[in-house]
Write an enzyme that holds these catalytic residues in place. Structure first.
Site, PDB file in Angstrom:
ATOM      1  N   ASP A 109       0.853  -1.179   0.000  1.00 55.26           N
ATOM      2  CA  ASP A 109       0.000   0.000   0.000  1.00 55.26           C
ATOM      3  C   ASP A 109       0.892   1.233   0.000  1.00 55.26           C
ATOM      4  OD1 ASP A 109      -2.112   1.697   0.081  1.00 55.26           O
ATOM      5  OD2 ASP A 109      -2.977   0.936   1.934  1.00 55.26           O
ATOM      6  N   ALA A 110       1.258   1.658  -1.209  1.00 59.67           N
ATOM      7  CA  ALA A 110       2.173   2.788  -1.366  1.00 59.67           C
ATOM      8  C   ALA A 110       1.518   3.971  -2.063  1.00 59.67           C
ATOM      9  CB  ALA A 110       3.407   2.348  -2.153  1.00 59.67           C
ATOM     10  N   LYS A 111       0.429   3.728  -2.806  1.00 57.99           N
ATOM     11  CA  LYS A 111      -0.340   4.768  -3.492  1.00 57.99           C
ATOM     12  C   LYS A 111       0.556   5.700  -4.307  1.00 57.99           C
ATOM     13  CE  LYS A 111      -4.145   4.718  -0.144  1.00 57.99           C
ATOM     14  NZ  LYS A 111      -3.564   3.819   0.886  1.00 57.99           N
ATOM     15  N   ARG A 112       1.456   5.119  -5.075  1.00 60.55           N
ATOM     16  CA  ARG A 112       2.368   5.913  -5.890  1.00 60.55           C
ATOM     17  C   ARG A 112       1.661   6.460  -7.124  1.00 60.55           C
ATOM     18  NH1 ARG A 112       5.005   6.260  -1.497  1.00 60.55           N
ATOM     19  NH2 ARG A 112       6.891   5.006  -1.236  1.00 60.55           N
TER      20      ARG A 112
END
Length: 279
Positions: free
Chosen positions: A96-99
């Site tokens: 879960d990095a939402k890059r």
């Protein structure tokens, strides 16, 4: 050696282990409630306990990268080890990095999480499409090569998200629907499930969009944020069988005892099985 496509691996994991994703979110407050210090040693103890308790039984583990990044290189080292050990135990790891970025920068993010030679290689990663869906192409292409997946933010549970996601495009569709339609195109023809998923909050009620993207639907908001497994059919309708309900604090607050974590995850998985039809 290229892995089997993520969508197929996820479908198998959900069918055999139950459709549940558990977040690894080492908030400072959670570390404190476990009797741990808010430092690298506490982070490592917390993370190792969650992985050892759950990685051999849940379909997906979802570490939230930010809570590891805040400790710098030593925190990232803990994250690398957690990814490796969780995958070795059979869990799929969703980073879960939402890059979200463009060009070579998005390519670098893709190499970080979706290149099999990277120490942070994960089975899937969360990304933000609001620089334009086309900006995600480096991640989509890298995922296809490695057999990984990409979860694209569509309709998030935070109230601020509506000002962007519910905005209307020139053709009258909401921006969320535009993104979902792009995902459907990416997944066209994939069986049993495409590898490009959408993030849609389980707390939203009537989402008002077409969720038939032929891919997984990550549904955060179960547990502490107020949604329950019983809400899933109402929110996701005909697409509910492709939902991956995500719970974090609802499970993690039952630590530090490993048996408490296992029992909590088992209860949520059973509730999802009851709420969601098998076919």
């Amino acid at each position: 050696m290229t892995l089997e496509p993520f969508g197929a691996r996820l479908r198998h994991a959900m069918d055999t282990r139950g459709p549940l994703c558990v977040g690894i979110d080492p908030h400072a407050s959670l570390l404190t409630s476990w009797g741990l210090n808010d430092d690298v040693a506490g982070l490592e103890r917390f993370t190792r306990t969650v992985v050892e308790a759950l990685a051999d039984r849940v379909a997906v583990l979802k570490p939230q990268s930010a809570f590891f990044e805040r400790f710098g290189s030593r925190g990232i080292a803990v994250l690398e080890k957690a990814v490796e050990e969780a995958r070795a135990a059979g869990a799929l790891v969703l980073m879960d990095a939402k890059r979200g970025d463009i060009g070579s920068t998005m390519g670098a993010y893709a190499a970080t999480y979706l290149d099999k030679d990277s120490p942070l290689f994960s089975d899937a990663v969360t990304v933000s499409p609001y620089l334009g869906f086309g900006s995600l192409r480096p991640a989509l292409d890298a995922a296809e090569v490695s057999g990984a997946g990409v979860f694209v933010l569509a309709l998030t549970s935070n109230p601020e998200g509506a000002e962007v996601q519910r905005a209307t495009a020139a053709d009258g569709r909401s921006l969320a629907q535009v993104m979902l339609d792009h995902m459907a195109a990416e997944n066209a023809g994939a069986t049993p499930l495409g590898s490009v998923g959408a993030v849609v909050g389980a707390t939203l009620g009537d989402v008002g969009v077409d969720l038939s993207v032929n891919g997984p639907l990550l549904a955060p908001g179960i547990g502490a944020q107020g949604a329950t497994p019983a809400d899933l059919p109402r929110v996701f309708g005909a697409a509910v069988r492709n939902v991956v309900p995500s719970v974090s604090r609802g499970v993690l607050r039952h630590g530090p005892d490993a048996s408490g974590l296992r029992e909590a995850a088992g209860r949520f998985a059973d509730e999802v099985r009851t709420a969601v039809p098998e076919s």
